[in-house]
Write a protein that holds these residues in place. Structure first.
Motif, short mmCIF file in Angstrom:
data_model
loop_
_atom_site.label_atom_id
_atom_site.label_comp_id
_atom_site.label_asym_id
_atom_site.label_seq_id
_atom_site.Cartn_x
_atom_site.Cartn_y
_atom_site.Cartn_z
N VAL A 1 45.47 42.46 30.48
CA VAL A 1 46.18 41.27 30.05
C VAL A 1 45.44 40.17 30.92
O VAL A 1 46.26 38.94 30.94
CB VAL A 1 47.70 41.45 30.71
N ALA B 1 44.40 39.36 33.61
CA ALA B 1 44.84 38.90 35.05
C ALA B 1 44.02 38.14 35.92
O ALA B 1 42.65 38.47 35.69
CB ALA B 1 45.78 40.13 35.86
N GLY C 1 48.65 36.12 34.40
CA GLY C 1 49.08 35.80 35.66
C GLY C 1 48.23 36.34 36.74
O GLY C 1 47.13 36.95 36.60
N ALA C 2 48.65 36.13 37.90
CA ALA C 2 47.62 36.50 38.90
C ALA C 2 47.78 38.24 39.02
O ALA C 2 48.59 38.71 38.27
CB ALA C 2 48.41 36.11 40.16
N VAL D 1 48.56 41.51 39.82
CA VAL D 1 49.86 41.86 40.82
C VAL D 1 49.42 42.97 41.75
O VAL D 1 49.84 43.15 42.79
CB VAL D 1 51.41 42.62 39.93
#
Ligand code: T1G
Length: 686
Positions: free
Chosen positions: A21, A23, A60-61, A63
Motif C-alpha cells: 500500500v 506505506a 500512511g506511515a 504501521v
C-alpha cells in the motif's frame, strides 16, 4: 521499494512503488527527500507529479515501524521538504491517501485525484493522531470545522467531497498519470501557490471549540486519541505553525506508546490476518456466484441481505407461499430501513430486492453454489432441510448451517458429500454485524473451509475459524459471562451496578440490559437443551424470572421494569426480591466498578483460554476479534486476550485465584497458568 523519476518534457513524474500500500517506510521517506533535491537542481523540470504504482496512493506511515524508534528522515521533515521544493509538486491520488499519505499530499502544491479515490486521516483509529502536520495544515486548507471532522472521526472522504472542501484541486477523468501531467503543464508557468503552512487559519464562530469538544467527547467515550486530535487542531488555530507542529509531534509521540495505541494496532493486524489463516495458505476456494437461504426469519432475511449487498443473486426458500411472502417482506423491511436512514437510495434498494427470488420449491436450488440454512433451532427440522438439499443440489454445492447452539456434526448426519458441509454462524443483524464464525465439522474439507473464508471476504465480514462445542467461541464465552453476572448478584451486587461497571469498562451495554433487549427466553431455551445434555447451567435468578414470564423489554419487564413505550430500564422490586431470596446464606461482598469488571472480564479470559487449549479457536487474536465484532468488546482495549496480556497474565491468574477462593469464579485453567509463565498466549496458541 522503488521511487523512479521519468521525464515527460518539462514535467517530472515521481512514481512510488512500495507494495502492498505504498506505506511510508524509512527508505521511501529518504527517496522522496532525494527526489526533491534532484528535481530542484534540474532546470528543465518545471513541475513534478507524485504518483504511486499498485492499488493505492500512499496509505500512511508504515504501521510495522510503530513499535520501533522513529528513523530519519522523519515524516514532518519529508513533508516540509516537498512543501519547500522550488518546483510545484502535484499529488496524483488513486485508491486511498491516508494518514501520512495525505500529509505528504498536503505538502504538495496541488492535489488531484480520480473520482474513486478517498482521502483521510485515520490515525485516531490506531489510537494516535496525525504526526506529520495533518492537524496543522488541514484547517489552513479546508477550515476548522471540516478539519475537526476529518481528524477526530478518522473517516475518509471521497474525491468529490474532497474537491468540494478544497482538499483537492481537481478530479481527473480517465488515466490519472496523463491527467496529472496535463494538470501540471497547466500550472508549470504559474507562480508557486502559497505553501499551506504559511496560510492564515480561518476564524471560527464563538464557542466553536467548546461545542466541538463536547461532541467529540460524547462520541469518543473513553478513547483518548480523538480529544487529543481536537486539541492539536485547536492549537493550530491559536498558535503559529511551528509551535503547533511541536505540539502535534509531542502529542503523537506520547500516544504512539500508549496502551490504547498498542491495542488498536493489535486489532488492525488481527483483522487483516483473519481472512487469510495460515492453515489455508495455498488452498483454492470454490467460486460462489449464486446463493440461497432456507428460512426467511430474522436471521435468514439478514443473511439474504448480506449476500445481496455483496452482489450475489439469492433464492429465499420457505415452507409455503405464505412463509415465502413473509420472508421477502422481512428482507424488504431491511432495505426500507436502509433507505430511511439514508444508507441506500431507493433505486439501489429496489435493485437489491430484485436480486432475490422467493420460492417453496427446493428444485430452484439445482444449480446454486451455496445454500445457507437458517431455520428454527431444532435438530429434526434442520436435518429435514439438509435431506432435501442433499437430493436437489449439485454434489459440489456448499451447504451451510447458521445454527447458534446445535452441533453441526449432528445436523450434517445423512448429508451427501459431507465434506461440503460447514457452519456459517452469522450474528444478528446478519447484514450489519461483521463477525462470521466459520465452523468446521469432522468432514469439512480444507477447500470448503477456504470457501467459507472467501465468502466472508466477499461479504466484507471478519471470519474466525471455530471448532465445535456448545456455543462455538462467542456464545460459549457469553454463557460464562452470564453465569458470572448471576454469581455477583447473589453476593451483593445489583443488576444496575453490574451493567454500569461493564459500560464503564467500555462495553456498549451490560449483561442484564443486553438480556432484556434480546429476550431472556432465548438463553432459557439453551439452558433447557444443556440440561437435556446432562449439564447443570447456573442461572437461579434468570430461571425464576422466566417462570414469572419476565422475558425482558418485549414483556414489559425482565431484569428491569419498563414503562409502556419507554425502553429506559428501571430497577425492579420484583427482581430485587428474587435476588435476595436466592442470595440467602451466601457471603456478601462490597463491589465497586473495578472489582465487578475483574469478576466478569477475567473469567471471560479463563474460558477463552480453555477454548484455545481445546483448539476450538486457533489464535488468541481470533478470540479478540470474536468479542469485538460479535459482542461489542471495546476495540481500544484490543479484545479480552490482548487486555489480559497487557495487564499481565500473572496478575490475571492471581486475581482469579482470589475470586475462586471466595467462590466467585472458577480457578485459572491450566492453560492460563502455563501462558502466565511466558506472559503470552503464544505458548498455548498463536
Ligand atoms: N502500514 C503497513 N502495512 C499496511 C498499512 C500501513 N499503514 N496499511 C495496510 N497495510 C498492509 C496490511 O497489513 C495488509 O498486509 C496489506 O497492506 C493490505 O491491507 C504519520 C503516523 C490502505 C484502505 O491507518 O486502511 O500515517 O496482510 O487487507 O482492504 O500521521 O489497509 O497483505 O501482508 O487492509 O485494500 C495511517 C491503514 C497510518 C491505513 C487498504 N494509515 N490501512 O485496504 O487492504 S498512521 C492507515 C488501511 C500514519 C502519520 C501517521 C487499509 C487500506 P498483508 P488490507 P485493503
Amino acid at each position: 521499494m522503488t521511487v523512479t523519476i521519468a521525464r515527460e518534457n518539462a514535467i517530472a513524474v515521481v512514481t512510488v512503488d512500495n507494495p502492498p500500500v505504498n506505506a511510508l517506510s524509512q527508505a521511501l521517506r529518504q527517496a522522496l527527500v532525494e527526489a526533491v533535491a534532484e528535481l530542484d537542481a534540474d532546470a528543465a523540470v518545471k513541475a513534478v507529479v507524485l504518483i504511486c504504482a499498485g492499488r493505492t496512493f500512499i496509505a500512511g506511515a508504515d504501521v510495522n515501524e510503530f513499535g520501533k524508534p522513529p528513523q530519519p528522515p522523519l515524516l514532518p521533515d519529508v513533508v516540509a521538504t516537498i512543501e519547500g521544493a522550488k518546483k510545484p509538486w502535484v499529488a496524483a491520488i488513486h485508491g486511498s491517501a491516508l494518514g501520512g499519505g495525505l500529509e505528504v499530499a498536503l505538502g504538495c502544491a496541488y492535489r488531484v485525484a480520480v473520482a474513486s479515490a478517498s482521502l483521510g486521516l485515520p490515525e485516531v483509529k490506531l489510537g494516535i493522531i496525525p504526526g506529520a502536520g495533518g492537524t496543522v495544515r488541514l484547517l489552513r486548507l479546508i477550515g476548522s470545522a471540516a478539519a475537526v471532522d476529518l481528524v477526530t472521526s478518522g473517516s475518509p472522504v471521497g474525491a468529490t467531497k474532497a474537491e468540494g472542501l478544497g482538499l483537492i484541486d481537481a478530479i481527473v477523468d480517465g488515466d490519472l498519470r496523463a491527467g496529472a501531467i496535463g494538470f501540471a503543464n497547466g500550472i508549470a508557468e504559474k507562480s508557486l501557490p502559497q505553501p499551506i503552512s504559511s496560510r492564515a487559519v480561518p476564524a471560527v464562530e464563538p464557542g466553536f471549540w467548546e461545542n466541538a469538544e463536547k461532541a467529540v467527547a460524547a462520541k469518543a467515550k473513553r478513547e483518548v486519541a480523538p480529544l487529543r486530535a481536537l486539541a492539536s487542531v485547536r492549537k493550530a488555530s491559536e498558535t503559529d505553525f511551528s509551535d503547533a507542529m511541536a505540539f502535534e509531534r509531542e502529542t503523537f509521540l506520547a500516544l504512539r506508546g500508549s496502551e490504547q495505541a498498542a491495542a488498536l494496532r493489535h486489532v488492525f493486524f488481527a483483522e487483516r490476518a483473519a481472512p487469510r489463516p495460515p492453515e489455508l495458505a495455498g488452498i483454492t476456494p470454490r467460486d460462489i456466484r449464486s446463493a440461497a437461504v432456507v428460512g426467511g426469519g430474522t436471521m435468514g432475511a439478514g443473511i439474504a441481505a448480506a449476500l445481496r449487498d455483496a452482489g450475489l443473486p439469492v433464492v429465499l426458500i420457505e415452507r409455503d407461499a405464505t412463509a415465502v411472502e413473509r420472508g421477502l417482506a422481512n428482507i424488504r423491511a431491511i432495505y426500507d430501513g436502509s433507505v430511511k436512514r439514508g444508507r441506500l437510495t431507493q433505486e439501489a434498494a429496489d435493485q437489491r430486492m430484485a436480486g432475490v427470488t422467493g420460492g417453496d420449491n427446493y428444485g430452484l436450488l439445482a444449480d446454486t453454489d451455496l445454500v445457507i440454512e437458517a431455520v428454527f433451532e431444532d435438530l429434526a427440522v434442520k436435518r429435514a432441510v439438509f435431506e432435501k438439499l442433499s437430493s436437489v443440489c449439485r454434489p459440489d454445492a456448499v451447504l451451510a448451517t447458521n445454527t447458534s447452539y446445535l452441533d453441526p456434526n449432528a445436523i450434517s448426519e445423512g448429508v451427501s458429500h459431507p465434506e461440503r458441509f460447514l457452519g456459517l454462524h452469522f450474528f444478528s443483524p446478519a447484514h450489519v454485524m461483521k463477525l462470521l464464525e466459520i465452523v468446521l465439522t469432522e468432514a469439512t474439507s480444507p477447500e470448503v473451509l477456504a470457501t467459507g473464508f472467501a465468502l466472508a471476504r466477499q461479504l466484507g465480514k471478519i471470519p474466525v475459524r471455530a471448532g465445535i462445542c456448545d456455543g462455538f467461541i462467542g456464545n460459549r464465552i457469553l454463557k460464562v459471562t452470564r453465569a458470572q453476572a448471576e454469581r455477583l448478584l447473589l453476593s451483593g451486587a445489583t443488576p444496575s451496578a453490574i451493567d454500569a461497571a461493564m459500560r464503564a469498562f467500555g462495553l456498549p451495554m451490560g449483561p442484564f440490559e443486553a438480556q432484556d433487549l434480546g429476550g431472556l427466553d432465548i438463553a432459557a431455551f439453551q439452558r433447557k437443551a444443556a440440561r437435556e445434555r446432562g449439564e447443570i447451567p447456573f442461572a437461579p435468578v434468570a430461571e425464576r424470572l422466566c417462570a414469572l414470564g419476565r422475558f425482558g423489554q418485549k414483556t414489559g419487564g425482565g431484569w428491569y421494569d419498563y414503562q409502556p413505550g419507554d425502553r429506559a430500564p428501571k430497577p425492579s422490586e420484583t427482581v430485587a426480591t428474587v435476588i435476595a431470596e436466592e442470595a440467602t446464606g451466601r457471603p456478601q461482598h462490597a463491589w465497586d466498578e473495578a472489582s465487578i469488571a475483574d469478576a466478569i472480564i477475567l473469567p471471560m479470559v479463563n474460558e477463552a483460554t480453555r477454548i484455545l487449549e481445546e483448539r476450538v479457536a486457533l489464535r488468541s487474536a481470533d478470540i479478540d476479534l470474536v468479542k469485538i465484532h460479535g459482542y461489542g468488546f471495546p476495540r481500544w482495549r484490543g479484545g479480552p486476550m490482548h487486555y489480559a496480556e497487557a495487564r499481565g497474565l500473572a496478575e490475571v491468574v492471581a486475581v482469579l485465584d482470589r475470586l475462586a477462593a471466595e467462590g466467585l469464579a472458577d480457578p485459572p485453567c491450566e492453560g492460563l497458568r502455563q501462558a502466565a509463565q511466558g506472559d503470552s498466549f503464544a505458548a498455548i496458541a498463536g
